[in-house]
Design an enzyme around this catalytic site. Structure first.
Site, mmCIF file in Angstrom:
data_model
loop_
_atom_site.group_PDB
_atom_site.id
_atom_site.type_symbol
_atom_site.label_atom_id
_atom_site.label_comp_id
_atom_site.label_asym_id
_atom_site.label_seq_id
_atom_site.Cartn_x
_atom_site.Cartn_y
_atom_site.Cartn_z
ATOM 1 N N TYR A 1 43.897 49.304 45.616
ATOM 2 C CA TYR A 1 43.598 50.334 46.611
ATOM 3 C C TYR A 1 44.657 50.336 47.699
ATOM 4 O O TYR A 1 45.489 49.428 47.794
ATOM 5 C CB TYR A 1 42.192 50.122 47.193
ATOM 6 C CG TYR A 1 42.057 48.991 48.194
ATOM 7 C CD1 TYR A 1 42.108 47.660 47.780
ATOM 8 C CD2 TYR A 1 41.886 49.251 49.554
ATOM 9 C CE1 TYR A 1 41.988 46.625 48.694
ATOM 10 C CE2 TYR A 1 41.769 48.218 50.475
ATOM 11 C CZ TYR A 1 41.817 46.912 50.045
ATOM 12 O OH TYR A 1 41.707 45.899 50.950
ATOM 13 N N ARG B 1 53.775 50.065 48.252
ATOM 14 C CA ARG B 1 52.950 48.892 47.932
ATOM 15 C C ARG B 1 51.960 49.219 46.817
ATOM 16 O O ARG B 1 51.674 48.380 45.954
ATOM 17 C CB ARG B 1 52.224 48.376 49.176
ATOM 18 C CG ARG B 1 51.472 47.067 48.897
ATOM 19 C CD ARG B 1 50.881 46.457 50.142
ATOM 20 N NE ARG B 1 49.919 47.354 50.754
ATOM 21 C CZ ARG B 1 49.342 47.148 51.928
ATOM 22 N NH1 ARG B 1 49.647 46.066 52.641
ATOM 23 N NH2 ARG B 1 48.487 48.009 52.430
ATOM 24 N N ARG C 1 32.903 47.442 27.626
ATOM 25 C CA ARG C 1 33.143 46.217 28.381
ATOM 26 C C ARG C 1 33.800 45.164 27.497
ATOM 27 O O ARG C 1 33.219 44.743 26.487
ATOM 28 C CB ARG C 1 31.830 45.684 28.964
ATOM 29 C CG ARG C 1 32.033 44.483 29.865
ATOM 30 C CD ARG C 1 30.733 43.998 30.480
ATOM 31 N NE ARG C 1 30.997 42.841 31.337
ATOM 32 C CZ ARG C 1 31.206 41.610 30.903
ATOM 33 N NH1 ARG C 1 31.138 41.339 29.623
ATOM 34 N NH2 ARG C 1 31.465 40.632 31.757
ATOM 35 N N LYS D 1 47.015 44.190 46.081
ATOM 36 C CA LYS D 1 45.896 44.735 46.871
ATOM 37 C C LYS D 1 44.779 45.197 45.939
ATOM 38 O O LYS D 1 44.594 46.393 45.703
ATOM 39 C CB LYS D 1 46.401 45.877 47.759
ATOM 40 C CG LYS D 1 45.494 46.191 48.934
ATOM 41 C CD LYS D 1 46.228 47.020 49.957
ATOM 42 C CE LYS D 1 45.334 47.653 50.987
ATOM 43 N NZ LYS D 1 44.574 46.716 51.803
ATOM 44 N N GLU E 1 45.759 34.401 56.573
ATOM 45 C CA GLU E 1 45.646 35.711 57.222
ATOM 46 C C GLU E 1 44.200 35.935 57.607
ATOM 47 O O GLU E 1 43.349 35.068 57.388
ATOM 48 C CB GLU E 1 46.147 36.816 56.286
ATOM 49 C CG GLU E 1 45.453 36.836 54.941
ATOM 50 C CD GLU E 1 46.049 37.849 53.944
ATOM 51 O OE1 GLU E 1 46.675 38.839 54.378
ATOM 52 O OE2 GLU E 1 45.859 37.637 52.743
ATOM 53 N N LEU F 1 48.524 39.221 51.838
ATOM 54 C CA LEU F 1 48.907 40.606 51.582
ATOM 55 C C LEU F 1 50.116 40.923 52.461
ATOM 56 O O LEU F 1 50.148 40.562 53.643
ATOM 57 C CB LEU F 1 47.758 41.549 51.924
ATOM 58 C CG LEU F 1 48.056 42.991 51.508
ATOM 59 C CD1 LEU F 1 47.974 43.155 49.994
ATOM 60 C CD2 LEU F 1 47.136 43.974 52.195
HETATM 61 N N1 PMP Z 1 45.676 41.204 54.788
HETATM 62 C C1 PMP Z 1 44.569 41.594 54.147
HETATM 63 C C2 PMP Z 1 43.810 40.575 53.354
HETATM 64 C C3 PMP Z 1 44.129 42.926 54.226
HETATM 65 O O1 PMP Z 1 43.017 43.313 53.571
HETATM 66 C C4 PMP Z 1 44.860 43.846 55.019
HETATM 67 C C5 PMP Z 1 44.407 45.266 55.177
HETATM 68 N N2 PMP Z 1 44.245 45.928 53.985
HETATM 69 C C6 PMP Z 1 46.016 43.396 55.667
HETATM 70 C C7 PMP Z 1 46.398 42.069 55.533
HETATM 71 C C8 PMP Z 1 46.853 44.327 56.506
HETATM 72 O O2 PMP Z 1 47.629 45.173 55.695
HETATM 73 P P1 PMP Z 1 48.085 46.589 56.208
HETATM 74 O O3 PMP Z 1 48.814 46.378 57.497
HETATM 75 O O4 PMP Z 1 48.960 47.118 55.147
HETATM 76 O O5 PMP Z 1 46.835 47.397 56.398
#
Ligand code: PMP
Length: 284
Positions: free
Chosen positions: A32, A51, A99, A147, A179, A204
């Protein structure tokens, strides 16, 4: 009622349908993106699209839409929903099939869904008061750079934070902060250096992270991309997080300890202002 996009069609939200055999539903086999809309325009769209392509490539999901079509769908959703400020959510899954852990044949059509959510991105109470965060074990898989829609663990972490009276969770792996549950995490050291985890498979690669670090460097702020501990964060001058939907969000407390004097820090405040101004200029 919102207009949403499903597999080539714009339909009212209550007419949108996805198969119960969809691998996104059965296996979390999908990726996503969330792109912020400001002044009816897309913030850092090219970053999010790039991305998305990378996430799809890592999972060998073949999207049947061109770059131009992706932009066009986002813009049509803004127009159809009269969206001034909020987000556009996009999800692509490997499609519907019986499945089976084995992937379906490559000609199985992917499922593509986009919808809007209107809300006030700029006027956010958390940006005013700053967030309280708690540390939670990072129990996610080791491809956090993709993602994917497997968001159960981040959701559990956020609920754990809420149950402790905090706003969010910072995830800790091997004693080091990776994070936030849905954002990248930063501290500002006593000497004014901005520190955030270096890019790897464990986090991410935030689109907002990249833009905010560029703003910081343009402002002659010192940036270090390296791991840090919760103890170092608790002793820092300030802390903050970044994400597409939260921009730069101050953090004022970690595991019950106030950061700095416990109020929103000046670096976070300045970076938020500069980032928003830059994005207003560059949004398309
Ligand atoms: N880390 C994680 C685990 C996230 O889910 C997100 C937001 N989707 C981010 C960092 C921040 O990424 P972005 O700045 O691209 O929204």
């Amino acid at each position: 009622m919102r207009t949403v996009y499903v597999n080539g069609e714009f339909v009212p939200e209550d007419e949108a349908k996805v198969s119960i055999f969809d691998r996104g539903f059965l296996f979390a086999d999908g990726v996503y993106e969330v792109t912020t809309v400001l002044d009816r325009k897309l913030v850092d769209f090219f970053g999010h699209r790039a991305r998305l392509r990378r996430s799809l490539g890592e999972l060998n999901i073949v999207l049947d839409l061109t770059d131009e079509q992706l932009l066009d769908i986002h813009r049509q959703l803004i127009a159809a929903n009269d969206l001034d400020e909020g987000i556009i959510y996009l999800q692509v899954t490997r499609g519907a099939a019986d499945r089976d852990f084995v992937f379906p044949p490559e000609d199985t059509p992917v499922t593509t869904v986009l919808f809007t959510q209107a809300y006030s991105v700029i006027d956010n109470p958390l940006a005013q008061r700053g967030a309280k965060v708690v540390s939670v074990d990072d129990k996610r898989w080791s491809r956090c750079d993709i993602k994917t829609v497997q968001l159960l663990y981040p959701s559990l972490a956020k609920m754990e934070a809420r149950s402790k009276g905090a706003d969010d969770a910072w995830l800790v792996r091997d004693g080091l902060v990776t994070e936030g549950s849905s954002n990248n995490a930063y501290i500002v050291t006593r000497d004014g250096t901005i520190v955030t985890r270096d890019l790897s498979n464990l986090i991410l690669h935030g689109i907002t992270r990249r833009a905010v670090l560029e703003c910081a460097r343009n402002l002659q702020m010192k940036v270090e991309e390296r791991p840090f501990t919760i103890e170092e964060a608790q002793g820092a001058r300030e802390a903050f997080s970044t994400s597409a939907s939260g921009f730069v969000s101050p953090v004022v407390q970690i595991d019950g300890k106030p950061i700095g004097d416990g109020s929103v820090g000046s670096v976070a405040r300045q970076l938020r202002e500069v980032y928003i101004a830059e994005m207003r200029k560059s949004a398309i």
